[in-house]
Design a protein around this motif. Structure first.
Motif, PDB file in Angstrom:
ATOM      1  N   PHE A  48       0.927  -1.230  -0.088  1.00  0.00           N
ATOM      2  CA  PHE A  48       0.074  -0.113  -0.001  1.00  0.00           C
ATOM      3  C   PHE A  48       0.512   1.271  -0.007  1.00  0.00           C
ATOM      4  O   PHE A  48       1.633   1.583   0.949  1.00  0.00           O
ATOM      5  N   PHE A  49       0.783   2.007  -1.013  1.00  0.00           N
ATOM      6  CA  PHE A  49       1.464   3.290  -1.145  1.00  0.00           C
ATOM      7  C   PHE A  49       0.403   4.423  -0.865  1.00  0.00           C
ATOM      8  O   PHE A  49       0.756   5.715  -1.141  1.00  0.00           O
ATOM      9  N   ALA A  75       4.888   2.127   1.801  1.00  0.00           N
ATOM     10  CA  ALA A  75       5.848   2.816   1.310  1.00  0.00           C
ATOM     11  C   ALA A  75       6.509   3.245   2.085  1.00  0.00           C
ATOM     12  O   ALA A  75       7.986   3.303   2.229  1.00  0.00           O
ATOM     13  N   ARG A  76       6.037   3.708   3.285  1.00  0.00           N
ATOM     14  CA  ARG A  76       6.912   4.245   4.577  1.00  0.00           C
ATOM     15  C   ARG A  76       7.528   2.707   5.113  1.00  0.00           C
ATOM     16  O   ARG A  76       6.692   1.762   5.467  1.00  0.00           O
ATOM     17  N   HIS A 105      -1.986   2.185  -5.114  1.00  0.00           N
ATOM     18  CA  HIS A 105      -0.985   3.314  -5.548  1.00  0.00           C
ATOM     19  C   HIS A 105      -1.592   4.556  -5.870  1.00  0.00           C
ATOM     20  O   HIS A 105      -3.020   4.617  -6.682  1.00  0.00           O
ATOM     21  N   PRO A 106      -1.166   6.068  -5.836  1.00  0.00           N
ATOM     22  CA  PRO A 106      -1.967   6.975  -6.177  1.00  0.00           C
ATOM     23  C   PRO A 106      -1.787   7.469  -7.636  1.00  0.00           C
ATOM     24  O   PRO A 106      -2.394   8.080  -8.006  1.00  0.00           O
ATOM     25  N   GLY A 107      -0.903   6.483  -8.453  1.00  0.00           N
ATOM     26  CA  GLY A 107      -1.005   6.751  -9.876  1.00  0.00           C
ATOM     27  C   GLY A 107      -1.957   5.796 -10.524  1.00  0.00           C
ATOM     28  O   GLY A 107      -2.003   4.566 -10.352  1.00  0.00           O
ATOM     29  N   ASP A 127      -6.175   2.335  -7.744  1.00  0.00           N
ATOM     30  CA  ASP A 127      -5.130   3.053  -8.318  1.00  0.00           C
ATOM     31  C   ASP A 127      -5.392   4.491  -8.897  1.00  0.00           C
ATOM     32  O   ASP A 127      -6.243   4.587  -9.783  1.00  0.00           O
ATOM     33  N   GLY A 128      -4.890   5.459  -7.961  1.00  0.00           N
ATOM     34  CA  GLY A 128      -5.108   6.990  -8.604  1.00  0.00           C
ATOM     35  C   GLY A 128      -6.725   7.268  -8.548  1.00  0.00           C
ATOM     36  O   GLY A 128      -7.556   6.617  -7.694  1.00  0.00           O
TER      37      GLY A 128
END
Ligand code: NCD
Length: 306
Positions: A48-49, A75-76, A105-107, A127-128
Protein backbone atom coordinates in the motif's frame (compact mmCIF):
# COMPACT_ATOMS: atom_id res chain seq x y z
CA UNK A 1 -8.82 -15.10 -13.97
CA UNK A 2 -5.11 -14.31 -13.41
CA UNK A 3 -5.34 -10.69 -12.14
CA UNK A 4 -8.09 -8.37 -10.93
CA UNK A 5 -7.20 -4.99 -12.38
CA UNK A 6 -10.57 -3.40 -13.11
CA UNK A 7 -14.27 -4.18 -13.46
CA UNK A 8 -13.87 -3.55 -17.18
CA UNK A 9 -11.76 -6.72 -17.55
CA UNK A 10 -14.29 -9.05 -15.89
CA UNK A 11 -16.63 -11.22 -17.94
CA UNK A 12 -20.28 -11.53 -16.86
CA UNK A 13 -19.48 -15.09 -15.77
CA UNK A 14 -16.61 -13.91 -13.56
CA UNK A 15 -18.74 -11.18 -11.96
CA UNK A 16 -21.46 -13.75 -11.26
CA UNK A 17 -19.11 -16.31 -9.79
CA UNK A 18 -17.21 -13.78 -7.59
CA UNK A 19 -20.56 -12.56 -6.17
CA UNK A 20 -21.81 -16.13 -5.69
CA UNK A 21 -18.54 -17.02 -3.95
CA UNK A 22 -18.90 -13.97 -1.69
CA UNK A 23 -22.30 -15.26 -0.52
CA UNK A 24 -20.65 -18.52 0.50
CA UNK A 25 -17.72 -16.78 2.18
CA UNK A 26 -20.05 -14.39 4.04
CA UNK A 27 -21.49 -17.32 6.02
CA UNK A 28 -18.10 -17.78 7.68
CA UNK A 29 -18.67 -14.54 9.62
CA UNK A 30 -21.26 -16.32 11.78
CA UNK A 31 -18.88 -19.16 12.65
CA UNK A 32 -16.85 -19.21 15.83
CA UNK A 33 -13.77 -20.53 14.02
CA UNK A 34 -13.29 -18.45 10.90
CA UNK A 35 -10.88 -20.52 8.88
CA UNK A 36 -11.03 -22.33 5.55
CA UNK A 37 -8.02 -24.37 4.39
CA UNK A 38 -8.27 -23.37 0.70
CA UNK A 39 -5.17 -21.13 0.42
CA UNK A 40 -2.89 -22.97 2.83
CA UNK A 41 0.71 -22.54 1.71
CA UNK A 42 -0.02 -19.51 -0.50
CA UNK A 43 1.33 -16.01 0.25
CA UNK A 44 -0.48 -12.71 -0.26
CA UNK A 45 1.37 -9.38 0.03
CA UNK A 46 -0.53 -6.16 0.68
CA UNK A 47 1.53 -3.37 -0.86
CA UNK A 48 0.00 0.00 0.00
CA UNK A 49 1.42 3.33 -1.19
CA UNK A 50 -1.60 5.24 0.15
CA UNK A 51 -3.38 5.23 3.50
CA UNK A 52 -6.17 2.74 4.08
CA UNK A 53 -8.15 1.32 6.99
CA UNK A 54 -10.87 -0.88 5.48
CA UNK A 55 -9.31 -2.11 2.26
CA UNK A 56 -5.99 -3.13 3.71
CA UNK A 57 -7.28 -4.81 6.84
CA UNK A 58 -10.07 -6.62 5.02
CA UNK A 59 -7.64 -8.03 2.43
CA UNK A 60 -5.46 -9.19 5.30
CA UNK A 61 -8.38 -10.80 7.14
CA UNK A 62 -9.63 -12.37 3.90
CA UNK A 63 -6.22 -13.95 3.21
CA UNK A 64 -5.93 -15.19 6.79
CA UNK A 65 -9.42 -16.68 6.91
CA UNK A 66 -8.48 -18.64 3.79
CA UNK A 67 -5.31 -19.86 5.59
CA UNK A 68 -2.90 -17.95 3.32
CA UNK A 69 0.12 -16.20 4.79
CA UNK A 70 -0.50 -12.44 4.62
CA UNK A 71 2.19 -9.76 4.75
CA UNK A 72 1.59 -6.00 4.92
CA UNK A 73 3.93 -3.47 3.38
CA UNK A 74 3.60 0.28 3.03
CA UNK A 75 5.79 2.80 1.20
CA UNK A 76 6.96 4.16 4.56
CA UNK A 77 9.24 1.52 6.00
CA UNK A 78 10.05 -0.11 2.64
CA UNK A 79 13.00 0.60 0.33
CA UNK A 80 10.71 2.84 -1.75
CA UNK A 81 11.57 5.54 0.79
CA UNK A 82 15.26 4.94 -0.10
CA UNK A 83 14.58 5.67 -3.76
CA UNK A 84 13.94 2.16 -5.12
CA UNK A 85 11.72 2.17 -8.20
CA UNK A 86 8.24 0.66 -8.17
CA UNK A 87 9.35 -1.95 -10.70
CA UNK A 88 12.34 -3.05 -8.59
CA UNK A 89 10.18 -3.25 -5.47
CA UNK A 90 7.68 -5.46 -7.27
CA UNK A 91 10.35 -7.67 -8.87
CA UNK A 92 11.92 -8.12 -5.41
CA UNK A 93 8.65 -9.30 -3.87
CA UNK A 94 7.94 -11.47 -6.90
CA UNK A 95 11.38 -13.11 -6.64
CA UNK A 96 10.46 -14.30 -3.14
CA UNK A 97 7.76 -16.43 -4.72
CA UNK A 98 4.65 -14.65 -3.44
CA UNK A 99 1.39 -15.74 -5.06
CA UNK A 100 -0.59 -12.49 -5.06
CA UNK A 101 0.22 -8.80 -4.64
CA UNK A 102 -2.65 -6.56 -3.57
CA UNK A 103 -1.58 -3.04 -4.48
CA UNK A 104 -2.85 0.47 -3.82
CA UNK A 105 -1.04 3.36 -5.48
CA UNK A 106 -1.78 7.06 -6.13
CA UNK A 107 -0.92 6.71 -9.84
CA UNK A 108 -3.80 5.80 -12.18
CA UNK A 109 -2.89 2.73 -14.23
CA UNK A 110 0.08 1.68 -12.08
CA UNK A 111 -1.44 -1.65 -11.04
CA UNK A 112 -2.21 -2.54 -14.66
CA UNK A 113 1.40 -1.72 -15.54
CA UNK A 114 2.69 -3.74 -12.58
CA UNK A 115 0.80 -6.82 -13.80
CA UNK A 116 3.11 -6.87 -16.84
CA UNK A 117 6.20 -7.08 -14.64
CA UNK A 118 5.39 -9.87 -12.20
CA UNK A 119 4.53 -13.55 -12.22
CA UNK A 120 2.23 -13.18 -9.16
CA UNK A 121 -1.47 -12.34 -9.49
CA UNK A 122 -2.01 -8.58 -9.13
CA UNK A 123 -5.09 -7.22 -7.39
CA UNK A 124 -5.98 -3.55 -7.78
CA UNK A 125 -6.87 -2.13 -4.36
CA UNK A 126 -7.30 1.37 -5.81
CA UNK A 127 -5.03 3.09 -8.35
CA UNK A 128 -5.26 6.89 -8.45
CA UNK A 129 -8.57 7.94 -9.92
CA UNK A 130 -8.79 4.88 -12.19
CA UNK A 131 -10.48 1.84 -10.57
CA UNK A 132 -11.20 0.13 -7.27
CA UNK A 133 -12.83 -3.11 -8.46
CA UNK A 134 -13.18 -4.91 -5.12
CA UNK A 135 -14.99 -1.85 -3.70
CA UNK A 136 -17.59 -2.01 -6.49
CA UNK A 137 -17.97 -5.77 -6.01
CA UNK A 138 -18.46 -5.40 -2.26
CA UNK A 139 -20.90 -2.51 -2.76
CA UNK A 140 -22.94 -4.73 -5.10
CA UNK A 141 -22.79 -7.63 -2.62
CA UNK A 142 -23.96 -5.38 0.26
CA UNK A 143 -26.78 -3.90 -1.86
CA UNK A 144 -27.91 -7.36 -2.97
CA UNK A 145 -28.05 -8.48 0.68
CA UNK A 146 -30.09 -5.36 1.53
CA UNK A 147 -32.66 -6.02 -1.22
CA UNK A 148 -32.77 -9.79 -0.77
CA UNK A 149 -33.44 -9.40 2.98
CA UNK A 150 -36.49 -7.26 2.12
CA UNK A 151 -37.81 -9.52 -0.64
CA UNK A 152 -37.03 -6.83 -3.21
CA UNK A 153 -35.09 -9.01 -5.65
CA UNK A 154 -31.77 -8.10 -7.21
CA UNK A 155 -30.24 -4.94 -8.68
CA UNK A 156 -32.05 -5.05 -11.98
CA UNK A 157 -34.16 -1.92 -12.44
CA UNK A 158 -32.96 -0.39 -9.16
CA UNK A 159 -31.90 3.26 -9.14
CA UNK A 160 -28.54 4.01 -7.54
CA UNK A 161 -27.55 7.68 -7.08
CA UNK A 162 -23.83 8.25 -6.55
CA UNK A 163 -23.28 11.70 -5.09
CA UNK A 164 -20.17 13.65 -4.22
CA UNK A 165 -16.59 14.11 -5.33
CA UNK A 166 -16.74 12.09 -8.54
CA UNK A 167 -13.72 13.81 -10.05
CA UNK A 168 -11.23 12.25 -7.63
CA UNK A 169 -13.08 8.95 -7.17
CA UNK A 170 -11.97 5.54 -8.43
CA UNK A 171 -14.97 4.05 -6.60
CA UNK A 172 -17.45 5.80 -8.91
CA UNK A 173 -15.73 4.51 -12.07
CA UNK A 174 -15.77 0.90 -10.92
CA UNK A 175 -19.33 1.21 -9.63
CA UNK A 176 -20.76 2.71 -12.83
CA UNK A 177 -19.21 -0.14 -14.83
CA UNK A 178 -20.43 -2.86 -12.48
CA UNK A 179 -23.91 -1.55 -11.61
CA UNK A 180 -24.70 -1.09 -15.30
CA UNK A 181 -23.71 -4.72 -15.95
CA UNK A 182 -26.00 -5.84 -13.09
CA UNK A 183 -28.98 -4.01 -14.59
CA UNK A 184 -29.19 -1.00 -12.25
CA UNK A 185 -29.83 2.57 -13.38
CA UNK A 186 -27.07 4.90 -12.15
CA UNK A 187 -27.54 8.64 -11.58
CA UNK A 188 -24.46 10.73 -10.87
CA UNK A 189 -24.90 13.84 -8.72
CA UNK A 190 -22.12 16.40 -8.29
CA UNK A 191 -21.29 20.07 -8.82
CA UNK A 192 -19.93 20.65 -12.36
CA UNK A 193 -16.44 21.25 -10.92
CA UNK A 194 -16.40 17.72 -9.46
CA UNK A 195 -17.55 15.88 -12.60
CA UNK A 196 -14.81 13.83 -14.30
CA UNK A 197 -14.00 14.70 -17.93
CA UNK A 198 -15.95 12.52 -20.37
CA UNK A 199 -18.60 11.59 -17.78
CA UNK A 200 -21.35 12.11 -20.37
CA UNK A 201 -20.09 9.02 -22.22
CA UNK A 202 -20.28 6.71 -19.18
CA UNK A 203 -23.88 5.71 -19.80
CA UNK A 204 -25.13 7.13 -16.48
CA UNK A 205 -27.66 9.92 -16.01
CA UNK A 206 -26.59 13.22 -14.45
CA UNK A 207 -28.46 15.34 -11.88
CA UNK A 208 -27.63 18.87 -10.71
CA UNK A 209 -28.43 18.33 -7.04
CA UNK A 210 -29.61 15.63 -4.67
CA UNK A 211 -33.18 16.98 -4.37
CA UNK A 212 -33.82 16.08 -8.03
CA UNK A 213 -33.47 12.36 -7.29
CA UNK A 214 -33.67 11.68 -3.56
CA UNK A 215 -37.30 10.51 -3.46
CA UNK A 216 -36.80 8.00 -6.29
CA UNK A 217 -33.53 6.27 -5.40
CA UNK A 218 -33.18 2.72 -4.11
CA UNK A 219 -29.60 3.37 -3.03
CA UNK A 220 -28.11 6.71 -2.02
CA UNK A 221 -24.37 6.19 -2.27
CA UNK A 222 -22.44 9.12 -0.84
CA UNK A 223 -18.79 9.67 -1.74
CA UNK A 224 -16.20 11.45 0.36
CA UNK A 225 -15.06 14.97 -0.48
CA UNK A 226 -11.38 14.08 -1.06
CA UNK A 227 -9.75 17.16 0.40
CA UNK A 228 -6.25 15.63 0.16
CA UNK A 229 -6.55 15.56 -3.65
CA UNK A 230 -7.90 19.13 -3.95
CA UNK A 231 -5.50 21.98 -4.57
CA UNK A 232 -8.06 24.74 -5.02
CA UNK A 233 -11.69 25.48 -4.25
CA UNK A 234 -14.03 23.14 -6.10
CA UNK A 235 -17.12 24.62 -4.42
CA UNK A 236 -17.78 28.01 -2.78
CA UNK A 237 -18.14 26.80 0.81
CA UNK A 238 -18.89 23.61 2.75
CA UNK A 239 -22.28 25.07 3.68
CA UNK A 240 -23.28 25.47 0.05
CA UNK A 241 -21.99 21.98 -0.76
CA UNK A 242 -24.11 20.45 2.01
CA UNK A 243 -27.16 22.42 0.86
CA UNK A 244 -27.05 20.91 -2.63
CA UNK A 245 -25.27 17.57 -2.19
CA UNK A 246 -25.25 16.52 1.48
CA UNK A 247 -27.40 13.67 2.78
CA UNK A 248 -28.97 15.91 5.41
CA UNK A 249 -31.70 15.17 7.96
CA UNK A 250 -34.24 16.90 5.69
CA UNK A 251 -33.31 14.68 2.74
CA UNK A 252 -33.42 11.54 4.90
CA UNK A 253 -37.12 12.17 5.37
CA UNK A 254 -37.63 12.07 1.58
CA UNK A 255 -35.73 8.80 1.10
CA UNK A 256 -37.88 5.66 0.55
CA UNK A 257 -38.26 3.45 3.65
CA UNK A 258 -36.76 0.51 1.72
CA UNK A 259 -33.80 2.45 0.33
CA UNK A 260 -30.20 1.85 1.38
CA UNK A 261 -27.67 4.50 2.36
CA UNK A 262 -24.15 3.53 1.30
CA UNK A 263 -20.71 5.10 1.72
CA UNK A 264 -17.38 3.37 0.96
CA UNK A 265 -15.72 5.18 3.86
CA UNK A 266 -13.94 6.97 5.30
CA UNK A 267 -16.89 9.31 5.95
CA UNK A 268 -16.73 13.05 6.55
CA UNK A 269 -19.66 13.17 8.98
CA UNK A 270 -21.40 16.53 8.74
CA UNK A 271 -20.16 17.14 5.17
CA UNK A 272 -21.30 14.68 2.48
CA UNK A 273 -23.30 12.66 5.02
CA UNK A 274 -24.99 13.76 8.23
CA UNK A 275 -24.47 11.67 11.35
CA UNK A 276 -28.22 10.97 11.32
CA UNK A 277 -27.90 9.42 7.85
CA UNK A 278 -24.75 7.44 8.66
CA UNK A 279 -26.49 5.91 11.70
CA UNK A 280 -29.98 5.59 10.15
CA UNK A 281 -31.50 2.06 10.12
CA UNK A 282 -31.30 2.23 6.30
CA UNK A 283 -27.53 2.74 6.42
CA UNK A 284 -25.53 -0.21 5.04
CA UNK A 285 -22.15 1.41 5.74
CA UNK A 286 -21.02 -1.28 8.18
CA UNK A 287 -22.56 -4.03 6.03
CA UNK A 288 -20.30 -2.78 3.25
CA UNK A 289 -17.36 -3.39 5.59
CA UNK A 290 -18.39 -7.01 6.31
CA UNK A 291 -19.15 -7.48 2.62
CA UNK A 292 -15.57 -6.36 1.94
CA UNK A 293 -14.11 -9.37 3.75
CA UNK A 294 -16.45 -11.81 1.97
CA UNK A 295 -15.83 -10.34 -1.50
CA UNK A 296 -12.06 -10.20 -1.01
CA UNK A 297 -12.07 -13.82 0.15
CA UNK A 298 -13.98 -14.73 -2.98
CA UNK A 299 -11.57 -12.78 -5.20
CA UNK A 300 -8.45 -14.33 -3.64
CA UNK A 301 -10.09 -17.75 -3.92
CA UNK A 302 -10.81 -17.21 -7.64
CA UNK A 303 -7.27 -16.03 -8.31
CA UNK A 304 -5.33 -18.55 -6.28
CA UNK A 305 -7.47 -21.64 -5.76
CA UNK A 306 -9.26 -21.75 -9.11
C1 NCD B 1 -12.14 4.79 -1.06
C2 NCD B 1 -10.81 4.79 -1.76
O1 NCD B 1 -9.75 4.72 -1.15
O2 NCD B 1 -10.86 4.88 -2.98
N1 NCD B 1 -12.15 4.19 0.18
C3 NCD B 1 -12.13 2.83 0.32
O3 NCD B 1 -11.40 2.12 -0.33
N2 NCD B 1 -12.98 2.32 1.22
C4 NCD B 1 -12.82 6.10 -1.09
C5 NCD B 1 -12.18 7.29 -0.42
O4 NCD B 1 -11.00 7.33 -0.13
O5 NCD B 1 -12.93 8.23 -0.18
Amino acid sequence: MKHLLGVGDLTDGEIGSVLEGAKRMHRLQDERIKKLPDLKGRTVVNLFFEDSTRTRSSFEIAAKWLSADAINMSARGSSVSKGESLRDTLLTLDAMGVDAIVMRHPGSGTVVQAANWVRASMVNAGDGTHEHPTQALLDAHAMLRHFEARGLGDLSGKCVAITGDLLHSRVVRSNVLLLGRLGAKVVLVAPPTLLPPGVATWGAELAGDLDEVIADVDVAMMLRVQRERMQHGYFPSEREYIEAFGLTVARLAKLKPTAAIAHPGPMNRGLEISSAAADDPRSIVLDQVSAGVAVRMSVLHHLLAG
